[in-house]
Design a protein around this motif. Sequence first.
Motif, PDB file in Angstrom:
ATOM      1  N   MET A   1       0.862  -1.184   0.000  1.00 24.70           N
ATOM      2  CA  MET A   1       0.000   0.000   0.000  1.00 24.70           C
ATOM      3  C   MET A   1       0.893   1.227   0.000  1.00 24.70           C
ATOM      4  SD  MET A   1      -3.207   0.812   2.510  1.00 24.70           S
ATOM      5  CE  MET A   1      -2.231   0.722   4.009  1.00 24.70           C
ATOM      6  N   THR A   2       0.745   2.123  -1.007  1.00 25.80           N
ATOM      7  CA  THR A   2       1.608   3.282  -1.149  1.00 25.80           C
ATOM      8  C   THR A   2       0.788   4.553  -1.202  1.00 25.80           C
ATOM      9  OG1 THR A   2       1.562   3.024  -3.539  1.00 25.80           O
ATOM     10  CG2 THR A   2       3.382   1.974  -2.375  1.00 25.80           C
ATOM     11  N   GLN A   3       1.418   5.647  -0.842  1.00 25.15           N
ATOM     12  CA  GLN A   3       0.745   6.946  -0.885  1.00 25.15           C
ATOM     13  C   GLN A   3       1.660   7.921  -1.588  1.00 25.15           C
ATOM     14  OE1 GLN A   3      -1.407   8.142   2.602  1.00 25.15           O
ATOM     15  NE2 GLN A   3      -0.880  10.268   2.323  1.00 25.15           N
ATOM     16  N   SER A 112      -2.768   2.945  -2.857  1.00 23.33           N
ATOM     17  CA  SER A 112      -2.823   1.965  -3.934  1.00 23.33           C
ATOM     18  C   SER A 112      -2.875   0.543  -3.397  1.00 23.33           C
ATOM     19  CB  SER A 112      -1.593   2.119  -4.844  1.00 23.33           C
ATOM     20  OG  SER A 112      -1.506   3.436  -5.339  1.00 23.33           O
ATOM     21  N   TYR A 113      -3.683  -0.293  -4.069  1.00 28.59           N
ATOM     22  CA  TYR A 113      -3.841  -1.691  -3.694  1.00 28.59           C
ATOM     23  C   TYR A 113      -3.492  -2.587  -4.875  1.00 28.59           C
ATOM     24  CZ  TYR A 113      -6.609   0.074   0.276  1.00 28.59           C
ATOM     25  OH  TYR A 113      -7.038   0.721   1.403  1.00 28.59           O
ATOM     26  N   ARG A 253       0.106  -3.162 -12.511  1.00 32.93           N
ATOM     27  CA  ARG A 253      -0.695  -1.988 -12.180  1.00 32.93           C
ATOM     28  C   ARG A 253      -1.343  -2.148 -10.805  1.00 32.93           C
ATOM     29  NH1 ARG A 253      -5.033  -1.338 -16.548  1.00 32.93           N
ATOM     30  NH2 ARG A 253      -5.291  -3.565 -16.119  1.00 32.93           N
ATOM     31  N   LYS A 254      -1.923  -1.057 -10.309  1.00 35.63           N
ATOM     32  CA  LYS A 254      -2.650  -1.083  -9.048  1.00 35.63           C
ATOM     33  C   LYS A 254      -3.907  -0.230  -9.178  1.00 35.63           C
ATOM     34  CE  LYS A 254       1.289  -1.840  -5.957  1.00 35.63           C
ATOM     35  NZ  LYS A 254       1.991  -1.357  -4.738  1.00 35.63           N
ATOM     36  N   ILE A 255      -4.851  -0.419  -8.261  1.00 33.87           N
ATOM     37  CA  ILE A 255      -5.989   0.474  -8.176  1.00 33.87           C
ATOM     38  C   ILE A 255      -5.642   1.575  -7.182  1.00 33.87           C
ATOM     39  CG2 ILE A 255      -7.106  -0.965  -6.406  1.00 33.87           C
ATOM     40  CD1 ILE A 255      -9.804   0.060  -7.488  1.00 33.87           C
ATOM     41  N   ASN A 256      -5.988   2.811  -7.523  1.00 38.34           N
ATOM     42  CA  ASN A 256      -5.677   3.968  -6.690  1.00 38.34           C
ATOM     43  C   ASN A 256      -6.946   4.553  -6.085  1.00 38.34           C
ATOM     44  OD1 ASN A 256      -2.884   3.895  -7.483  1.00 38.34           O
ATOM     45  ND2 ASN A 256      -3.519   4.777  -9.438  1.00 38.34           N
ATOM     46  N   PHE A 257      -6.938   4.760  -4.777  1.00 41.66           N
ATOM     47  CA  PHE A 257      -8.043   5.402  -4.072  1.00 41.66           C
ATOM     48  C   PHE A 257      -7.610   6.780  -3.577  1.00 41.66           C
ATOM     49  CE2 PHE A 257      -9.191   0.953  -3.807  1.00 41.66           C
ATOM     50  CZ  PHE A 257     -10.571   0.977  -3.962  1.00 41.66           C
TER      51      PHE A 257
END
Length: 279
Positions: A1-3, A112-113, A253-257
Amino acid sequence: MTQTNFTDKNKVTKVAIIANGKFQSKKVANKLFSVLRDDEAFYLTKKNPDIVISIGGDGMLLSAFHAYENELNRVRFVGIHTGHLGFYTDYLDNQVDEFLKNLRADKGEKISYPILDVKVNLVDGREFTATALNEVTIKRIEKTMVADVVVNKIRMERFRGDGLLVATPTGSTAYNKSLGGAILHPSFEALQLTEIASLNNRVFRTVGSSMIIPSKDKIELLPRRTGSYVINVDNKTYHFRNVEQVTYQLSDRKINFMATPWHTSFWQRVKDAFIGDDV
């Protein structure tokens, strides 16, 4: 998990609003539309948005994810829940004003997940690819499914049973959990392989428990019988005949919230979803 942050903070933010058919969801969507339509900082469009607002439940968020899965590198998602507490949502339907306040203060931060890529090869040479946010399951329709399970080129077992599930960390709390799989924090970039009603006796043996697979490893499934198979990718269902091989791997890739002050931690989501306020 990244920010992280987006670099261009001065542009007008393009926003897409997606809601399910429930009355309360439509009510929330109408309020957001009327407010954001008159705000010069935002431009409402479903084409190439910067932010996708999903209104409904986790199923609606999954639908929004798949609607924009080809734009994941630039899109951020945020969920407003209009039913019971949703696992992918930060706001309830009575918190729209708080959401709008945080949206106006947004500086482009994201959380990101990991997501899952799956490839299905058919005996006739055709190939099907898809991406999942939660999980991918495979089952044989006519009879018991028999398939060799290969992990990082090691043949682990010859599975016999109803089917197999491969889940992302965020998907570990969904169908995977109901099958007895572990809850995996999304900071671990890994997949989870879980059996669905496997046959285990003195003749047939499988690992039996779910397996955590690191991001560098591939999972390959080699069906040993021809016939009809059903493959579920999140909330989408596909039917295939004579599957030769299914390959699973963590996506690049990742999903971004949106990383707003209201973005709920993963463990808080687990507590809210499965324990509640009793402890």
